[in-house]
Design an enzyme around this catalytic site. Structure first.
Site, PDB file in Angstrom:
ATOM      1  N   LYS A 148       0.799  -1.165   0.083  1.00  0.00           N
ATOM      2  CA  LYS A 148       0.060   0.088   0.065  1.00  0.00           C
ATOM      3  C   LYS A 148       0.735   1.271  -0.009  1.00  0.00           C
ATOM      4  O   LYS A 148       0.586   2.215  -0.784  1.00  0.00           O
ATOM      5  CB  LYS A 148      -0.895  -0.022   1.283  1.00  0.00           C
ATOM      6  CG  LYS A 148      -2.155  -0.957   0.961  1.00  0.00           C
ATOM      7  CD  LYS A 148      -2.793  -1.174   2.431  1.00  0.00           C
ATOM      8  CE  LYS A 148      -4.007  -2.241   2.395  1.00  0.00           C
ATOM      9  NZ  LYS A 148      -4.907  -2.311   3.548  1.00  0.00           N
TER      10      LYS A 148
ATOM     11  N   GLN B 196      -4.301  -1.702   9.681  1.00  0.00           N
ATOM     12  CA  GLN B 196      -4.393  -2.748   9.259  1.00  0.00           C
ATOM     13  C   GLN B 196      -4.999  -3.949  10.154  1.00  0.00           C
ATOM     14  O   GLN B 196      -4.517  -3.960  11.198  1.00  0.00           O
ATOM     15  CB  GLN B 196      -3.064  -3.372   8.596  1.00  0.00           C
ATOM     16  CG  GLN B 196      -2.883  -4.618   7.978  1.00  0.00           C
ATOM     17  CD  GLN B 196      -3.628  -4.468   6.457  1.00  0.00           C
ATOM     18  OE1 GLN B 196      -3.558  -3.507   5.878  1.00  0.00           O
ATOM     19  NE2 GLN B 196      -4.198  -5.388   6.027  1.00  0.00           N
TER      20      GLN B 196
ATOM     21  N   ASP C 148     -10.646   3.622   4.504  1.00  0.00           N
ATOM     22  CA  ASP C 148     -11.021   1.906   4.434  1.00  0.00           C
ATOM     23  C   ASP C 148     -12.426   2.030   4.570  1.00  0.00           C
ATOM     24  O   ASP C 148     -12.953   1.005   4.002  1.00  0.00           O
ATOM     25  CB  ASP C 148     -10.554   1.260   5.620  1.00  0.00           C
ATOM     26  CG  ASP C 148      -9.114   0.604   5.098  1.00  0.00           C
ATOM     27  OD1 ASP C 148      -9.099   0.091   4.208  1.00  0.00           O
ATOM     28  OD2 ASP C 148      -8.549   0.406   6.172  1.00  0.00           O
TER      29      ASP C 148
HETATM   30  N1  GUN Z   1      -7.089  -6.355   6.406  1.00  0.00           N
HETATM   31  C1  GUN Z   1      -7.763  -7.166   5.439  1.00  0.00           C
HETATM   32  N2  GUN Z   1      -8.447  -6.337   4.382  1.00  0.00           N
HETATM   33  C2  GUN Z   1      -7.939  -5.116   4.825  1.00  0.00           C
HETATM   34  C3  GUN Z   1      -8.313  -3.690   4.242  1.00  0.00           C
HETATM   35  O1  GUN Z   1      -8.847  -3.676   3.216  1.00  0.00           O
HETATM   36  N3  GUN Z   1      -8.117  -2.735   5.209  1.00  0.00           N
HETATM   37  C4  GUN Z   1      -7.325  -2.921   6.466  1.00  0.00           C
HETATM   38  N4  GUN Z   1      -7.009  -1.721   7.010  1.00  0.00           N
HETATM   39  N5  GUN Z   1      -6.918  -4.195   6.706  1.00  0.00           N
HETATM   40  C5  GUN Z   1      -7.405  -5.184   6.053  1.00  0.00           C
END
Ligand code: GUN
Length: 291
Positions: free
Chosen positions: A53, A97, A120
């Site tokens: 990311k 995350q 998110d």
């Molecule tokens: N863990 C798995 N998918 C995601 C996501 O799209 N965002 C975040 N913050 N954590 C995740």
């Protein structure tokens, strides 16, 4: 007949090119879109996701901040850091995350992120806005899937959609987005009886369960569009989806591969949300709704 492949890498490259142009336009006005990512613990998959990311941000001409905490960190430290990022006008998007270690109250952490920076789309206020059909930030994976369906010209109005998986991150928001496009949506989960009965009815089948190759060709309606959200590792450590690609591609009309399908689009839509947040700030409309 073999299914058409919906290529997430090619679509990502196209969308990221457009985002980089928008980021450059914003930069010329003195605003550099910035994403802050918080990682707690050493889960290897989470570490890879966050690294990807952050790298994607830099490549698109956006700034990123990465904070990594040890697995036993006091949650108060993370809450304090989120408060700092919330207050920093140079930060446009914040993500924590998931999953977090067990001693964290994950919902409380998500609620502590400013809704205007919640790229998110996991804050309760943003979940509610999506449910009302007025989203501020669309969660990145379902957002990416919608872009893939659109690019592949998959008809949505009246389509029978079956989503396997009811997570807050994928299954539930996916259902809301498809419902908003007038699909008939069924959500299946671990307690659903006769899963294949449901999946065989699907014009569009979305697999988001996290179990390697659990959807096989015999569970798919001939000609269906199959979207594989799963990212699993098989016994040899190779990446594979929730769908058994080899048998599914002989039945489906169109299918997303793993790797190279939904995964790259998730990161692309995170960039899109971060850029959108920065553009809203530039336009004096931080509370705006998603386009
Ligand atoms: N863990 C798995 N998918 C995601 C996501 O799209 N965002 C975040 N913050 N954590 C995740």
């Amino acid at each position: 007949m073999t299914a058409r492949i919906i290529d997430g890498i090619a679509l990502s490259a196209e969308v990221r090119g457009q985002l980089a142009e928008r980021a450059a336009a914003l930069k010329s006005k003195g605003i550099t879109p910035c994403l802050a990512a918080i990682l707690v613990g050493e889960d290897p998959a989470s570490a890879v996701y966050v690294r990807n990311k952050v790298a994607a941000c830099e490549k698109a001409g956006m700034r990123s901040i990465k904070d990594v905490y040890s697995v036993d960190v006091d949650p108060a430290v993370v809450f304090a850091r989120i408060a700092e990022l919330n207050a920093d006008p140079a930060v446009h998007g914040i993500l924590v995350q998931l999953p977090l270690p067990k001693h964290f109250d994950s919902a409380a952490v998500l609620e502590s992120i400013s809704p205007e920076k919640d790229v998110d789309g996991f804050h309760a206020e943003n979940v509610g806005a999506l449910m009302q059909g007025n989203p501020r930030f669309i969660p990145c994976t379902p957002y990416g899937v919608m872009k893939m369906l659109e690019s592949a010209n998959v008809p949505l109005k009246g389509a029978e959609v079956v989503i396997v998986g009811r997570s807050n991150i994928v299954g539930k928001p996916m259902a809301m987005l498809l419902l908003a496009k007038s699909c008939t949506v069924t959500i299946c989960h671990s307690q659903s009886k006769d899963l294949a009965f449901h999946t065989r009815r699907a014009d569009i089948l979305v697999a988001a369960v996290g179990r390697a190759k659990m959807i096989t060709g015999d569970m798919i309606k001939p000609g269906a569009t199959v979207i594989d959200v799963g990212i699993n590792r098989n016994s040899e450590g190779k990446l594979c989806g929730d769908v058994d690609f080899d048998s599914a591609k002989e039945v489906a009309g169109a299918i997303t591969p793993v790797p190279g399908g939904v995964g790259p689009m998730t990161i692309t839509m995170l960039l899109a949300n971060t850029l959108e947040a920065a553009e809203r700030v530039a336009a004096g409309n931080a509370k705006g709704v998603a386009k």
